[in-house]
Design an enzyme around this catalytic site. Structure first.
Site, PDB file in Angstrom:
ATOM      1  N   SER A  27       1.104 -33.788  47.648  1.00 22.73           N
ATOM      2  CA  SER A  27      -0.354 -33.835  47.722  1.00 22.73           C
ATOM      3  C   SER A  27      -0.858 -32.400  47.705  1.00 22.73           C
ATOM      4  CB  SER A  27      -0.801 -34.530  49.020  1.00 22.73           C
ATOM      5  OG  SER A  27      -2.180 -34.338  49.269  1.00 22.73           O
TER       6      SER A  27
ATOM      7  N   TYR B 233      -0.663 -34.717  58.874  1.00 22.57           N
ATOM      8  CA  TYR B 233      -0.484 -35.077  57.460  1.00 22.57           C
ATOM      9  C   TYR B 233      -0.127 -33.838  56.652  1.00 22.57           C
ATOM     10  CZ  TYR B 233      -1.369 -37.077  52.854  1.00 22.57           C
ATOM     11  OH  TYR B 233      -1.235 -37.508  51.555  1.00 22.57           O
TER      12      TYR B 233
END
Length: 275
Positions: free
Chosen positions: A133, A146
């Site tokens: 990501s 995250y």
């Protein structure tokens, strides 16, 4: 185009579902794996093979890989797509939730890689595609754990690439920006829940509201954008090391790289303040 045997995790929805379908339609032999097997049933019409797998469960991973190898005798591509986001201030996210996020996003991925590498080495060929990501390059407020998981995917992938290159194995990283899937709405709910009744509640509520607006708007790229990048990585004779699909992925990574850290911090806080 060479017909390849492909295993993709997180195949029950979003990016994983669309990618499994597209690769099968291109003529590849595709095995889609996920916990929610019933949600993958429509993929059978496209010729996708379905496997039950929980990337936090050793037995389910071993069984799935063994089943695939028993049926096909080889594995050419592993796409590590399974993952989730549990957002909140570092102080608020419980130790159990932080551990689970790392188990799914990092350790499950790493264990599956370990399970397929002996076969790929014996073939002297293979390709491992890890879905990271921009959160593995760009730190965002209330996304600490995250970010930790996706930064780890980046580091592990870079080390792995150097280790397995002599055995004819490629490692590719996909770094999407925000993509219009249910992921963003689920992450927004996690953010609201983890911050409720704490000193971070106001900022977290504003950020969660922004996320819900963004993920229900038409501004974001759809899963097909990431799907196309993954398909290019699968089919390319010599794939790029990194692909960055989705709205703003390149400029966000570039901006984070050139801005002084204090400026980036201030930008994050300003965005939330004016939500």
């Amino acid at each position: 185009m060479k017909r390849q045997v492909i295993l993709i995790t997180g195949g029950s929805s979003g990016i994983g579902y669309e990618t499994a379908k597209s690769l099968a339609e291109q003529g590849h032999i595709v095995y889609a794996a996920a916990r929610r097997v019933e949600r993958m049933q429509p993929l059978c019409a496209a010729g996708v093979h379905i496997l039950a797998m929980d990337v936090t469960d050793e037995n389910s991973m071993q069984t799935a890989v063994s089943t695939l190898l028993a049926e096909q005798g080889r594995i050419d591509v592993l796409i590590n797509n399974a993952g989730y986001g549990s957002l909140g201030a570092v102080e608020n996210v419980t130790s159990e939730e932080a551990h689970r996020q790392l188990e799914v996003n990092v350790f499950g991925m790493a264990r599956l890689i370990q399970l397929v590498l002996p076969t790929m080495r014996a073939q002297h060929s293979g390709r491992i595609i890890n879905i990271a990501s921009i959160a593995g390059k760009v730190t965002l407020i209330n996304c600490g754990w995250y970010n930790v998981s996706k930064f780890a995917v980046e580091a592990l992938s870079d080390a792995l690439r150097m280790e397995v290159k002599p055995y004819g194995i490629d490692v590719v990283i996909i770094e999407p920006s925000a993509i219009k899937t249910d992921w963003g709405l689920i992450a927004a709910d996690h953010l609201s829940a983890s911050s409720q009744g704490t000193v971070y509640e106001d900022a977290a509520s504003k950020e969660a509201m922004l996320m819900r607006q963004l993920y229900t708007s038409n501004l974001l790229s759809g899963p097909d954008k990431v799907c196309r990048a993954i398909c290019r990585a699968v089919n390319a004779h010599c794939p790029r090391l990194r692909y960055q699909p989705g709205l703003g992925a390149n400029w966000m990574i570039g901006l984070h790289a050139v801005l002084p850290a204090r400026w980036w911090d201030a930008l994050n806080r300003r965005v939330i303040k004016h939500a």
